[in-house]
Design a protein around this motif. Structure first.
Motif, PDB file in Angstrom:
ATOM      1  N   ARG A 185     -11.271   2.625  -2.109  1.00  0.00           N
ATOM      2  CA  ARG A 185     -10.329   2.780  -0.994  1.00  0.00           C
ATOM      3  C   ARG A 185     -10.039   1.433  -0.321  1.00  0.00           C
ATOM      4  NH1 ARG A 185      -9.055   7.901   0.887  1.00  0.00           N
ATOM      5  NH2 ARG A 185      -7.250   6.765   1.684  1.00  0.00           N
ATOM      6  N   GLY A 186      -8.807   1.277   0.096  1.00  0.00           N
ATOM      7  CA  GLY A 186      -8.394   0.023   0.711  1.00  0.00           C
ATOM      8  C   GLY A 186      -8.130  -1.067  -0.315  1.00  0.00           C
ATOM      9  N   GLY A 187      -8.069  -0.680  -1.597  1.00  0.00           N
ATOM     10  CA  GLY A 187      -8.056  -1.660  -2.684  1.00  0.00           C
ATOM     11  C   GLY A 187      -6.764  -2.431  -2.889  1.00  0.00           C
ATOM     12  N   SER A 188      -5.730  -2.164  -2.116  1.00  0.00           N
ATOM     13  CA  SER A 188      -4.509  -2.971  -2.297  1.00  0.00           C
ATOM     14  C   SER A 188      -4.750  -4.435  -1.930  1.00  0.00           C
ATOM     15  CB  SER A 188      -3.367  -2.417  -1.440  1.00  0.00           C
ATOM     16  OG  SER A 188      -3.081  -1.111  -1.835  1.00  0.00           O
ATOM     17  N   SER A 218       0.857  -1.190   0.000  1.00  0.00           N
ATOM     18  CA  SER A 218       0.000   0.000   0.000  1.00  0.00           C
ATOM     19  C   SER A 218       0.891   1.237   0.000  1.00  0.00           C
ATOM     20  CB  SER A 218      -0.831   0.048   1.288  1.00  0.00           C
ATOM     21  OG  SER A 218      -1.911  -0.826   1.224  1.00  0.00           O
ATOM     22  N   GLU A 262       0.980   4.236  -3.961  1.00  0.00           N
ATOM     23  CA  GLU A 262       1.425   2.842  -3.977  1.00  0.00           C
ATOM     24  C   GLU A 262       2.601   2.678  -4.941  1.00  0.00           C
ATOM     25  OE1 GLU A 262      -1.635   3.730  -2.929  1.00  0.00           O
ATOM     26  OE2 GLU A 262      -1.910   1.939  -1.737  1.00  0.00           O
ATOM     27  N   THR A 317      -2.257   8.505   0.743  1.00  0.00           N
ATOM     28  CA  THR A 317      -3.352   8.582  -0.245  1.00  0.00           C
ATOM     29  C   THR A 317      -4.224   9.825  -0.001  1.00  0.00           C
ATOM     30  OG1 THR A 317      -3.359   6.185  -0.284  1.00  0.00           O
ATOM     31  CG2 THR A 317      -5.248   7.255  -1.301  1.00  0.00           C
ATOM     32  N   LYS A 335      -2.847   9.624   5.910  1.00  0.00           N
ATOM     33  CA  LYS A 335      -2.347   8.627   4.966  1.00  0.00           C
ATOM     34  C   LYS A 335      -1.816   9.353   3.732  1.00  0.00           C
ATOM     35  CE  LYS A 335      -5.636   4.840   5.380  1.00  0.00           C
ATOM     36  NZ  LYS A 335      -6.381   3.982   4.492  1.00  0.00           N
TER      37      LYS A 335
HETATM   38  N1  ASP Z   1      -3.785   3.520  -0.213  1.00  0.00           N
HETATM   39  C1  ASP Z   1      -5.107   3.187  -0.583  1.00  0.00           C
HETATM   40  C2  ASP Z   1      -6.068   3.704   0.484  1.00  0.00           C
HETATM   41  O1  ASP Z   1      -5.673   4.365   1.421  1.00  0.00           O
HETATM   42  C3  ASP Z   1      -5.297   1.735  -0.832  1.00  0.00           C
HETATM   43  C4  ASP Z   1      -4.846   0.785   0.252  1.00  0.00           C
HETATM   44  O2  ASP Z   1      -4.136   1.199   1.155  1.00  0.00           O
HETATM   45  O3  ASP Z   1      -5.223  -0.385   0.207  1.00  0.00           O
HETATM   46  O4  ASP Z   1      -7.238   3.513   0.356  1.00  0.00           O
END
Ligand code: ASP
Length: 455
Positions: free
Chosen positions: A196-199, A36, A120, A49, A47
């Motif tokens: 979001r969170g897609g890693s 990520s 990323e 992002t 973050k």
């Molecule tokens: N960096 C991206 C986020 O904050 C994806 C991830 O961390 O999975 O959503």
């Protein structure tokens, strides 16, 4: 061969990246490392992002970007310097970001995707450089070269299986592969990010395509818990569960693992292990195809808020052929996806996530229902929560629904909707948002404290 993914907090600082090195080098099967962008180092931190989104918004608004740009570059620079590397990589990151910032702004979604992906992408480059710097054989592979193909609807990005053959070749590359999470490319080469969170999704796609023996998802908790630890004190840890159980829990707010991330691993039966970067020896949670549900009928209780119910009532609806299809077609034509459709003889409710239903769309949908279906009533209610009781064999165990409903009754809350039966592993209660926490507490007591079913 193991594909391991490290989330934002696992790569948020030099100290964390050193833990990643220890984990990766302690097992030679750990071949593909998905990362990520740097996440939060402490709870009030930002973050990367989010910093990138701020930066992109400033650029789109034609405001001065220098301070926001420097916030991102300096985050990377401080990590690189703390790792003992020089500032070259941070200079390269700055050049990369300036290049992205200078691109065409007409398609704002695309512009935003390019900026978000930079977190990323640059982090993977930096971590690969660090692995090499300390003498590990490693290389960065971009999703474009690697073959992470995605669909081209920017608001609903999904992986395309056509990319799998190319991704499978990652296995044959020498050394450790460091691959950025969160984004891929469409067939025509356009970059797109997952939501979001897609890693987590990237890791799962690669694990499936390379037919890995295991997909390890490193995060900052020891395991998945049976309930949200911010509401229930010291909830029971889940050591093993099925893909379907995790899917239901992730859907209803268990943020440990992205709900879209399971599908690729599930299709190829790749076991998924949720582990803690800060405590890698803890057993974690293993997600597999099957488990003996007699051992533990209810595995977890989740809740998610932010739902809207559109209740449609029409006398003799049950005899009106095509009513349901026409109702759902309105949603389809307005491009709104729905979550549940509980129904009665003369009524049907469509439950949607409020964040996907802008006010103007809601108004238009209600108008169309009135005009096209001539119902007796259409009632829209906001602020609903879904409480989801999850466990394999939910359908086959008598008395669970009764126990859950009595527990909810003890809190004095009303149940607006019950959905049991469509899913084999869950029982869903629609309740008012204000009742959510007390219901969760009572259900947890019922299934995990008073009569814990694990043997
Ligand atoms: N960096 C991206 C986020 O904050 C994806 C991830 O961390 O999975 O959503």
């Amino acid at each position: 061969m193991i594909v391991c993914k490290f989330g934002g907090t696992s790569v948020a600082s030099a100290e964390q990246i050193r833990k990643v090195v220890d984990i990766v080098s302690s097992n030679k099967d750990r071949k593909i490392v998905v990362v990520s962008a740097p996440g939060k180092r402490f709870s009030e931190d930002m973050k990367v992002t989010d910093l990138l989104i701020l930066l992109a918004n400033k650029a789109l608004a034609n405001e001065d970007i220098e301070a926001a740009l420097s916030d991102v570059v300096e985050r990377f620079r401080s990590i690189a310097l703390d790792l003992g590397m020089d500032g070259t990589i941070a200079d390269e990151i700055e050049t990369d970001l300036r290049e992205r910032l200078g691109r065409d702004k007409e398609d704002t979604l695309l512009y935003m995707d390019k900026m978000k992906a930079a977190g990323e992408d640059n982090n993977a480059k930096m971590i690969a450089a660090y692995f090499s710097f300390i003498g590990m054989e490693a290389q960065y592979v971009s999703p474009k070269e690697g073959g992470l193909l995605v669909s081209d609807r920017p608001e609903r990005v999904r992986a395309l299986p056509e990319g799998d053959n190319r991704l499978a070749k990652l296995r044959d590359l020498p050394g450790i592969i460091v691959f950025p999470g969160f984004f891929g490319y469409t067939n025509d080469g356009t970059i797109r990010t997952f939501n979001r969170g897609g890693s987590d999704i990237t890791g799962s796609i690669i694990a499936a395509a390379t037919k890995a023996d295991l997909y390890e998802n490193f995060t900052d908790v020891d395991s998945v818990f049976a309930a949200n630890p911010t509401i229930i004190e010291n909830p029971v840890a889940i050591d093993k569960m099925t893909y379907r159980e995790m899917r239901e829990l992730a859907y209803a707010g268990f943020s440990v693992f992205h709900d879209e991330a399971l599908i690729p691993a599930f299709r190829k039966s790749i076991p998924v292990s949720i582990k803690n970067t800060n405590n890698p020896n803890a057993p974690g949670t293993l997600i597999v195809k099957e488990r003996d549900y007699n051992e533990q009928q209810v595995i977890g209780i989740a809740a998610d808020s932010g739902f809207t119910t559109i209740y449609v009532d029409k006398y003799l609806m049950n005899l009106e052929i095509g009513f349901g299809r026409r109702l759902l077609q309105i949603f389809e034509e307005e491009d709104i996806s729905y979550e549940h459709t509980p129904s009665g003889i003369d009524n049907l409710s469509i439950i949607v996530r409020t964040r996907y239903l802008p006010e103007d769309k809601e108004k238009k949908i209600v108008e169309r229902i009135h005009k096209e279906l001539e119902p007796d009533a259409v009632i829209v209610e906001h602020d609903y929560s879904m409480i989801v009781l999850v466990g394999e064999g939910m359908q086959y165990t008598t008395g669970l629904a009764a126990r859950a409903a009595s527990a909810i009754a003890r809190t004095g809350s009303n149940i607006d909707m019950i959905n049991q039966g469509s899913s084999e592993v869950s029982l869903v209660f629609g309740v008012k948002k204000q009742d959510e926490t007390k219901i969760l507490k009572e259900l947890y007591k019922e299934f995990f404290v008073n009569s814990f079913t694990r043997v």
